[in-house]
Design an enzyme around this catalytic site. Structure first.
Site, mmCIF file in Angstrom:
data_model
loop_
_atom_site.group_PDB
_atom_site.id
_atom_site.type_symbol
_atom_site.label_atom_id
_atom_site.label_comp_id
_atom_site.label_asym_id
_atom_site.label_seq_id
_atom_site.Cartn_x
_atom_site.Cartn_y
_atom_site.Cartn_z
ATOM 1 C CD GLU A 1 37.940 28.227 46.241
ATOM 2 O OE1 GLU A 1 39.165 28.110 46.089
ATOM 3 O OE2 GLU A 1 37.250 29.102 45.644
ATOM 4 C CE LYS B 1 50.545 28.855 35.145
ATOM 5 N NZ LYS B 1 49.896 27.826 35.998
ATOM 6 N NE ARG C 1 37.970 32.015 46.516
ATOM 7 C CZ ARG C 1 38.298 33.086 45.786
ATOM 8 N NH1 ARG C 1 38.941 34.091 46.350
ATOM 9 N NH2 ARG C 1 37.997 33.159 44.505
#
Length: 648
Positions: free
Chosen positions: A376, A290, A404
């Site tokens: 979730e 990243k 979700r």
């Protein structure tokens, strides 16, 4: 030469690339320079607009290689989450608009089908790419096509159950599908230099596939005991050399990797082999970093995941001094205060500790903080399990992400009346992230569930009280919602007080108009009352505090003593206003001329803008409330008639 090219003297090669067709005309030796220029352009663009930075910088070389080798948009390239697609947008005809990212009427911060033919699938929530790609691959085969379907998914997104469901289905179907696992953190199996590169090239080559197929066919002709032994030898060998790859093989994928995702000398030949292998499904394990190529982002990938406008040279972000603490921070501090008093309070996040404030809680109570990953559904049922054993779980989840886990909210929490507390962050409009992240529907989708307590904070002081209130509710589930951004600057109480369940409050008394607000539109309701007073309309302003249970005494009082009742909420149709109307209708309170109006978010998906502008356009500002009252009382028609009489 367009304006962008005119501004940029650092990207001569990139200036020649308007679409991937231009990219594919370049020599392979030119790709590292193109990648370097693409990284420079991405950094410069995000420094102007703000947005997601680290993830995009990590996939620059991968983006170049994919568009170089695959015939996009004919070949389908699907990006999971798609917050890493700014380099992709630059290469696919959108460079001239890249400095409008996340701005009003500008480019979306995510892939969007209506924005470009190079975005075959819109995304913003995680772990959808493999399912969508498999659907495209099946449709291709049903129609006799020959296109490639490529899904790029990060290691974080692989923590969600939906990704595993898709892998399992794809492996069982044996559909020709390419999945790129962009591993920038988990390090399933770190590359080991030259040997790793050699193995990746070898196991993706046509000759390897031929030998592998021959071996399988031979094994099928051997006695069963020998066939099983041969399969075990292959599995053991691949496990020995490739570590985590055996797991994907068990699911039915051919595993290739790991390879260095920043080395085009590795990426291009491996991806070319994978493209030309008319087999599937195949998973290519790519290791990236990243923030690659920008020192501040490499040093602090968390802080440079999503950024405000920043100085490219220093990396300093232009964040204005906050006038008040954010709602997220108020929630975290309030929960810490409650947890100090009650050792049974625990906190759960689904891979969003920073975004929900639970990083702060976690530093104070590391053993009582649980990050379950992008899961979730699991988060909700995990909280339910904790509640069955007497713990007091707070599940801090964005409104848009709690969608979700809705079945689990219904089946595992609500039906069993378990005291799980849902802290719903990012309720209402969220600005630059647009429709995919807006907290539009939580009042509607939770409000229909029996025996739920639902609260909405009008300001940060109210939020502190609602955290304390939720902590006290031990016989049923509860939820409280609050928006993104700073609070209103009200004086904060020393301690959170437990509110009377289902009771609102009146802030201003009047006799003609009643404004009943739920949540942070209360300030605009008070402003509207001032403007209505200037029109000679005496106005009551009330804060409902609770959507469920409704304060029926308050609603009856407002209905019986006013000509107009306006409900106001930053939520979709089907929420608070609908519940109020249901009560009024059931109890005959609409039979005597009461004029009722509901102010809600528009019944459409709203693109990115500043939150205050979005509220203004939705009629949820003071002026919109006043206009609704004027219309209900037909003041404009009355004024027009009077003017007509005077002139007549």
């Amino acid at each position: 030469m367009d304006a962008v090219v005119g501004r940029s003297s650092k990207t001569p090669l990139l200036d020649t690339v308007k679409t991937p067709d231009d990219l594919r005309k370049l020599a392979e030796a030119d790709l590292p320079q193109l990648a370097a220029e693409l990284r420079t352009e991405t950094i410069d663009a995000v420094s102007v607009t703000g947005g997601h930075l680290g993830a995009g910088l990590g996939v620059v070389e991968l983006t170049v290689a994919l568009h170089y080798l695959f015939d996009t948009p004919r070949d389908r390239l699907i990006w999971d989450v798609s917050h890493q697609t700014y380099p992709h947008k630059i290469l696919t005809g959108r460079r001239d608009r890249i400095r409008t990212l996340r701005q009003p009427n500008g480019l979306s911060g995510f892939t969007k089908r209506t924005e470009s033919e190079f975005d075959p699938f819109g995304a913003a929530h995680s772990s959808t790419s493999i399912s969508a790609g498999l659907g495209m691959a099946v449709a291709r085969d049903m129609s006799g096509g020959d296109t490639n379907v490529v899904c790029v998914i990060g290691d974080g997104a692989m923590s969600a159950g939906m990704a595993y469901e898709a892998l399992n289905n794809a492996g069982a179907r044996n559909e020709r599908l390419i999945v790129i696992l962009n591993d920038n953190d988990m390090s399933i199996a770190p590359p080991t230099g030259a040997l790793s590169s050699y193995l990746a090239r070898t196991t993706s080559s046509a000759s390897y596939f031929a030998v592998r197929d021959f071996a399988k066919q031979l094994a099928q002709r051997l006695p069963k005991s020998w066939e099983r032994r041969a399969a075990r030898v292959e599995e053991y060998t691949r496990s020995l050399w490739q570590g985590g790859g055996a797991w994907f093989e068990e699911l039915g994928f051919h595993y290739v990797g790991p390879i260095d995702g920043h080395d085009l000398g590795q990426l291009v030949p491996v991806l070319k082999n994978v493209r030309d292998a008319k087999q599937g499904p195949i998973l290519v394990h790519v290791m990236t970093k990243k923030g690659k190529g920008y020192a501040p982002a490499e040093a602090s990938p968390d802080k440079y995941h999503g950024v405000a406008k920043f100085n490219v040279v220093t990396g300093v972000q232009a964040k204005p001094q906050a006038a008040a603490p954010s709602y997220t921070r108020v929630f975290a501090d309030s929960l810490i205060a409650e947890a100090k008093k009650d050792p049974k309070i625990v906190a759960i996040t689904a891979a969003m500790p920073d975004g929900t404030g639970l990083d702060v809680f976690g530093r104070e109570f590391p053993d009582r903080t649980f990050d379950v990953g992008i899961a979730e559904q699991h988060a909700v049922t995990f909280a339910a399990g904790l509640a069955t054993e007497g713990m007091k779980p707070f599940a801090a989840i964005y409104s848009t992400f709690l969608q979700r886990g809705y079945d689990q909210v219904v089946h595992d929490v609500a039906i069993q009346s378990l005291p799980v507390r849902f802290a719903i962050d990012r309720a209402g409009f969220v600005g630059a992230d647009g429709a995919t992240h807006a907290g539009s529907f939580d009042l509607a989708y939770l409000g229909c569930l029996p025996n739920f307590v639902i609260m909405a904070a009008a300001d940060e002081a109210e939020l502190k009280h609602m955290v304390a209130t939720a902590a006290s509710i031990d016989d049923r589930p509860s939820a409280f919602r609050y928006p993104r951004g700073e609070g209103t600057g009200v004086q904060m109480p020393e301690v959170g007080e437990v509110l009377p369940i289902g009771k609102g409050r009146i802030l201003r008394e009047g006799s003609t108009v009643a404004l009943l607000s739920l949540g942070t539109r209360l300030g605009e309701a008070l402003k509207a009352a001032d403007q209505l007073a200037a029109l000679g309309l005496s106005t009551t302003v009330a804060d409902a505090r609770f959507m469920k249970p409704l304060d029926t005494d308050l609603i009856r009082q407002l209905a019986q003593n006013h000509e107009v009742l306006v409900t106001i909420e930053e939520g979709s149709i089907g929420g608070f206003g609908s519940h109020v109307l249901q009560y009024l209708s059931d109890n005959g309170l609409l039979d005597h001329g009461l004029k009722v109006r509901s102010k809600v978010m528009p019944d459409c998906f709203v693109d990115q803008d500043k939150p205050e502008v979005m509220c203004q356009k939705a009629g949820l500002s003071a002026s919109g409330i006043v206009e609704t009252v004027r219309s209900a009382l037909q003041l404009d028609k009355a004024a027009s008639a009077q003017e007509h009489r005077i002139r007549g």
